[in-house]
Write a protein that holds these residues in place. Structure first.
Motif, PDB file in Angstrom:
ATOM      1  N   VAL A 141       0.853  -1.190   0.000  1.00 52.60           N
ATOM      2  CA  VAL A 141       0.000   0.000   0.000  1.00 52.60           C
ATOM      3  C   VAL A 141       0.891   1.243   0.000  1.00 52.60           C
ATOM      4  N   TRP A 142       1.037   1.832  -1.179  1.00 49.63           N
ATOM      5  CA  TRP A 142       1.856   3.039  -1.367  1.00 49.63           C
ATOM      6  C   TRP A 142       0.942   4.234  -1.623  1.00 49.63           C
ATOM      7  N   SER A 143       1.419   5.410  -1.233  1.00 52.02           N
ATOM      8  CA  SER A 143       0.646   6.619  -1.506  1.00 52.02           C
ATOM      9  C   SER A 143       1.566   7.829  -1.544  1.00 52.02           C
ATOM     10  N   ASP A 144       1.190   8.780  -2.402  1.00 53.91           N
ATOM     11  CA  ASP A 144       1.904  10.058  -2.426  1.00 53.91           C
ATOM     12  C   ASP A 144       1.611  10.831  -1.142  1.00 53.91           C
ATOM     13  N   PRO A 145       2.523  11.723  -0.771  1.00 55.10           N
ATOM     14  CA  PRO A 145       2.247  12.572   0.397  1.00 55.10           C
ATOM     15  C   PRO A 145       1.203  13.626   0.074  1.00 55.10           C
ATOM     16  N   LYS A 146       0.677  14.242   1.091  1.00 48.85           N
ATOM     17  CA  LYS A 146      -0.134  15.426   0.893  1.00 48.85           C
ATOM     18  C   LYS A 146       0.756  16.544   0.337  1.00 48.85           C
ATOM     19  N   PRO A 147       0.173  17.604  -0.198  1.00 51.83           N
ATOM     20  CA  PRO A 147       0.983  18.688  -0.752  1.00 51.83           C
ATOM     21  C   PRO A 147       2.027  19.253   0.209  1.00 51.83           C
ATOM     22  N   ASP A 148       1.759  19.171   1.502  1.00 51.84           N
ATOM     23  CA  ASP A 148       2.727  19.690   2.481  1.00 51.84           C
ATOM     24  C   ASP A 148       3.749  18.644   2.914  1.00 51.84           C
ATOM     25  N   GLY A 149       3.726  17.460   2.268  1.00 51.11           N
ATOM     26  CA  GLY A 149       4.711  16.428   2.559  1.00 51.11           C
ATOM     27  C   GLY A 149       4.341  15.480   3.670  1.00 51.11           C
ATOM     28  N   THR A 150       3.219  15.712   4.330  1.00 56.81           N
ATOM     29  CA  THR A 150       2.805  14.847   5.431  1.00 56.81           C
ATOM     30  C   THR A 150       2.134  13.595   4.897  1.00 56.81           C
ATOM     31  N   PRO A 151       1.937  12.567   5.749  1.00 62.70           N
ATOM     32  CA  PRO A 151       1.324  11.312   5.302  1.00 62.70           C
ATOM     33  C   PRO A 151      -0.052  11.520   4.680  1.00 62.70           C
ATOM     34  N   PRO A 152      -0.499  10.564   3.864  1.00 59.16           N
ATOM     35  CA  PRO A 152      -1.748  10.727   3.113  1.00 59.16           C
ATOM     36  C   PRO A 152      -3.002  10.775   3.963  1.00 59.16           C
ATOM     37  N   ASN A 153      -2.968  10.256   5.156  1.00 63.44           N
ATOM     38  CA  ASN A 153      -4.140  10.346   6.028  1.00 63.44           C
ATOM     39  C   ASN A 153      -3.709  10.217   7.486  1.00 63.44           C
ATOM     40  N   ASN A 154      -4.683  10.099   8.385  1.00 67.26           N
ATOM     41  CA  ASN A 154      -4.399  10.132   9.820  1.00 67.26           C
ATOM     42  C   ASN A 154      -4.251   8.761  10.458  1.00 67.26           C
ATOM     43  N   TRP A 155      -4.128   7.698   9.676  1.00 70.54           N
ATOM     44  CA  TRP A 155      -4.089   6.363  10.249  1.00 70.54           C
ATOM     45  C   TRP A 155      -2.895   6.201  11.183  1.00 70.54           C
ATOM     46  N   LEU A 156      -3.107   5.430  12.255  1.00 67.54           N
ATOM     47  CA  LEU A 156      -2.092   5.221  13.285  1.00 67.54           C
ATOM     48  C   LEU A 156      -1.670   3.759  13.342  1.00 67.54           C
ATOM     49  N   SER A 157      -0.457   3.540  13.800  1.00 65.12           N
ATOM     50  CA  SER A 157       0.084   2.188  13.970  1.00 65.12           C
ATOM     51  C   SER A 157      -0.230   1.671  15.363  1.00 65.12           C
ATOM     52  N   ILE A 158      -0.501   0.386  15.447  1.00 63.79           N
ATOM     53  CA  ILE A 158      -0.720  -0.235  16.753  1.00 63.79           C
ATOM     54  C   ILE A 158       0.522  -0.129  17.633  1.00 63.79           C
ATOM     55  N   PHE A 159       1.685  -0.075  17.007  1.00 63.64           N
ATOM     56  CA  PHE A 159       2.923   0.014  17.768  1.00 63.64           C
ATOM     57  C   PHE A 159       3.341   1.458  18.047  1.00 63.64           C
ATOM     58  N   GLY A 160       2.471   2.424  17.750  1.00 59.04           N
ATOM     59  CA  GLY A 160       2.734   3.817  18.076  1.00 59.04           C
ATOM     60  C   GLY A 160       3.089   4.665  16.873  1.00 59.04           C
ATOM     61  N   GLY A 161       2.573   5.888  16.864  1.00 55.41           N
ATOM     62  CA  GLY A 161       2.892   6.821  15.803  1.00 55.41           C
ATOM     63  C   GLY A 161       2.071   6.601  14.549  1.00 55.41           C
ATOM     64  N   SER A 162       2.479   7.299  13.478  1.00 56.10           N
ATOM     65  CA  SER A 162       1.778   7.195  12.207  1.00 56.10           C
ATOM     66  C   SER A 162       1.905   5.793  11.629  1.00 56.10           C
ATOM     67  N   ALA A 163       0.872   5.380  10.869  1.00 53.14           N
ATOM     68  CA  ALA A 163       0.917   4.087  10.173  1.00 53.14           C
ATOM     69  C   ALA A 163       1.593   4.214   8.814  1.00 53.14           C
ATOM     70  N   TRP A 164       2.206   5.362   8.554  1.00 52.32           N
ATOM     71  CA  TRP A 164       2.849   5.603   7.267  1.00 52.32           C
ATOM     72  C   TRP A 164       4.344   5.867   7.458  1.00 52.32           C
ATOM     73  N   GLN A 165       5.160   5.273   6.576  1.00 54.01           N
ATOM     74  CA  GLN A 165       6.609   5.461   6.614  1.00 54.01           C
ATOM     75  C   GLN A 165       7.093   5.959   5.251  1.00 54.01           C
ATOM     76  N   TRP A 166       7.875   7.014   5.275  1.00 54.50           N
ATOM     77  CA  TRP A 166       8.401   7.590   4.032  1.00 54.50           C
ATOM     78  C   TRP A 166       9.497   6.706   3.455  1.00 54.50           C
ATOM     79  N   ASP A 167       9.461   6.522   2.136  1.00 54.32           N
ATOM     80  CA  ASP A 167      10.501   5.767   1.440  1.00 54.32           C
ATOM     81  C   ASP A 167      11.101   6.667   0.354  1.00 54.32           C
ATOM     82  N   GLY A 168      12.384   6.974   0.490  1.00 54.29           N
ATOM     83  CA  GLY A 168      13.028   7.906  -0.420  1.00 54.29           C
ATOM     84  C   GLY A 168      13.199   7.382  -1.830  1.00 54.29           C
TER      85      GLY A 168
END
Length: 550
Positions: A141-168
């Motif tokens: 499940v890949w997605s572009d960032p929002k225009p401001d560079g933040t993750p595509p939505n507000n989903w959270l990880s069970i292990f803490g923090g955002s459920a999205w990780q940036w890949d360069g």
């Protein structure tokens, strides 16, 4: 007739394609069961060595937590090869030997399939992250960032923090509902489903009898990646994450629990149906909709055979009123489904400690589990009355506990090694220093120590399991309304041949209730009741299994 002879005498029942319905399944955490090589970590050959003990309990099947090739960031729940054994646990030949020995002892073998995500070391992900247009670019499940560079939505990880990780490399985010090293597969891609079903067939061909499906409701994410709504504060008391985790602040209606899951489960069930007797139990990881999903995923013959939710794995006490409440809801939303009930597993504080249970209370809760309609999962060491181990911060292995220490100590306390004998500091688990420390409190509760004590919890488990096996009505019979009466759980189990009234006192006080006739208690030495005409008196934590006498 000893417990093992009883187990083998039920082999014909277990070979029935419907064996799973009402089965008792014993969970084995392979890192912590038995070390056969002297390196401090349990392995498949060690499990094979100890299968006699499992069979002697009188269970129907074992469930083995993941042993697949993995970098072990989440101890095998981050798979890098679905079709091989991690060298830590042995070889495919060791697995074949385990299957053979289990079947000799009349035990079915279920293995833990982690389909919702892989390790970031899996070759599939290594290829997927290279570019946006390679053959596996849409396998995760890949997605572009929002225009401001933040993750595509507000989903959270069970292990803490955002459920999205940036890949360069792709300049995109990937979804991970768990660790950042556990990217979520994209089930909207048919080739992903095909590959996972191929891996499932690989193990069916090796002789496994079924699967425990990890996080069965996480397979699909909303295709539009819509934001999850907030969860009202008043509803945050029932969660699958510790209270310090912001995951509890959302209602996870888009990051999991998607309707497309049913179509994939139908494909999965169709594959299992090619192998008579193969069965699956799904873990429903959801505190708000767990029972509804259980009912949806197990009704009819196109989903999982059975599922378990978290109702009996929660921290809040399991009172008689709570049990009645769970079944009132179950009867409304899941009456056509099949539940698998558990009090402990590898992810939660052992119930002995979680609810601060005395020995008598532990026995009452076991009897309740065995008398209720559904299948049952028991967790290794439960038969020894093991409490949660206190693991010091410097000894922690679990990334979950390390992240949220000290408010949440993680899952290591329920994963410490199984105790076989009090002969050394490792309790007979290993000749080396174990991967997690052995609790000194556990040493005196080893299998060897309890075998010679007729009053030990180990023997109670054997007697209780034998009692259930002797009464088919408790395995597959119908169940009436579960009601709470003055701290006593009361319900009927019935079949064409027999009706039993079951009563379990979940309190430290003597309780009395009245029946509508004269009954006999068939629980024998397991009984904690006195009958006087139509009056039943239950001792503290007492149990009665009653058959009408007139």
């Amino acid at each position: 007739m000893n417990a093992l002879t009883q187990t083998l005498s039920h082999a014909d029942k277990a070979s029935n394609p419907d064996w799973w319905r009402g089965a008792v399944i014993y969970q084995i955490y392979p890192r912590s069961y038995q070390d056969s090589t002297g390196n401090g970590t349990g392995d498949l050959a060690g499990i094979t060595r100890r299968l006699y003990h499992v069979a002697s309990l009188g269970v129907d099947a074992i469930w083995i937590s993941p042993f697949f090739t993995s970098p072990m960031k989440d101890f095998g729940y981050d798979v890098s090869d679905y079709c091989d054994v991690d060298p830590m646990f042995g070889t495919l030949a060791d697995f074949d030997a385990l299957i053979s020995r289990a079947h000799e002892l009349g035990l079915k073998v279920m293995i833990d399939l982690v389909l919702s995500h892989t390790s970031d070391q899996h070759p599939w992900f290594a290829q997927s992250r290279i570019s946006r247009d390679n053959a596996k670019s849409d396998w995760y499940v890949w997605s572009d960032p929002k225009p401001d560079g933040t993750p595509p939505n507000n989903w959270l990880s069970i292990f803490g923090g955002s459920a999205w990780q940036w890949d360069g490399r792709r300049e995109q985010y990937y979804l991970h509902n768990f660790l950042t090293s556990q990217p979520d597969l994209n089930f909207h891609t048919p080739a992903v489903q095909d590959a996972l079903l191929d891996a499932t067939r690989f193990w069916l061909e090796r002789g496994v009898d079924g699967f425990r499906l990890d996080t069965i409701n996480f397979y699909f994410a909303d295709k539009e990646l819509r934001d999850n709504p907030a969860l009202p504060v008043t509803e945050r008391n029932a969660t699958i994450a510790p209270s310090v985790n912001p995951y509890n602040h959302q209602r996870h209606v888009y990051s999991k629990n998607q309707p497309e899951n049913l179509a994939f489960l139908a494909r999965f069930r169709g594959l299992l149906d090619e192998y008579p007797g193969a069965a699956a139990v799904g873990e429903v990881g959801d505190a708000q909709f767990g029972l509804e999903l259980l009912g949806e995923y197990t009704k009819g013959e196109t989903g999982a055979h059975m599922c378990y939710a978290f109702e009996f794995l929660e921290k809040s006490p399991l009172s008689a009123a709570r049990v009645a409440q769970v079944f009132e809801r179950f009867d409304r939303v899941a009456s056509d489904g099949w539940a698998c009930w558990a009090l402990s597993n590898h992810d939660v504080i052992r119930h002995t400690t979680r609810w601060d249970l005395s020995a008598d209370a532990q026995k009452a809760y076991l009897m309740l589990l065995l008398l209720l309609r559904g299948s049952v999962c028991l967790y290794q060491g439960e038969e020894l009355a093991l409490p949660e181990a206190d693991v010091a911060f410097e000894d922690l292995q679990d990334p979950y506990g390390i992240e949220f220490w000290p408010e949440f100590k993680g899952r290591d306390g329920c994963r410490t090694p199984m105790l076989w004998e009090p002969s050394n500091e490792a309790g007979g688990f290993s000749s080396a220093k174990p991967w997690l420390p052995v609790s000194s409190e556990h040493l005196m509760k080893s299998v060897g120590a309890q075998e010679s004590d007729p009053d030990a919890m180990l023997h109670f488990y054997r007697r209780a399991l034998a009692f259930r096996a002797e009464h088919d009505v408790l395995i597959k019979g119908d169940q009436g309304v579960v009601r709470a009466q003055n701290d006593v759980v009361i319900f009927e189990r019935s079949s064409d041949a027999l009706q039993l009234t079951c009563a379990v006192n979940l309190s430290e006080d003597v309780k009395t209730f009245t029946l509508d006739g004269t009954y006999a208690d068939v629980a024998g030495p397991l009984s904690g009741a006195q009958l006087d005409g139509m009056t039943v008196t239950l001792k503290p934590w007492g149990v009665a299994v009653l058959r009408r006498a007139n």
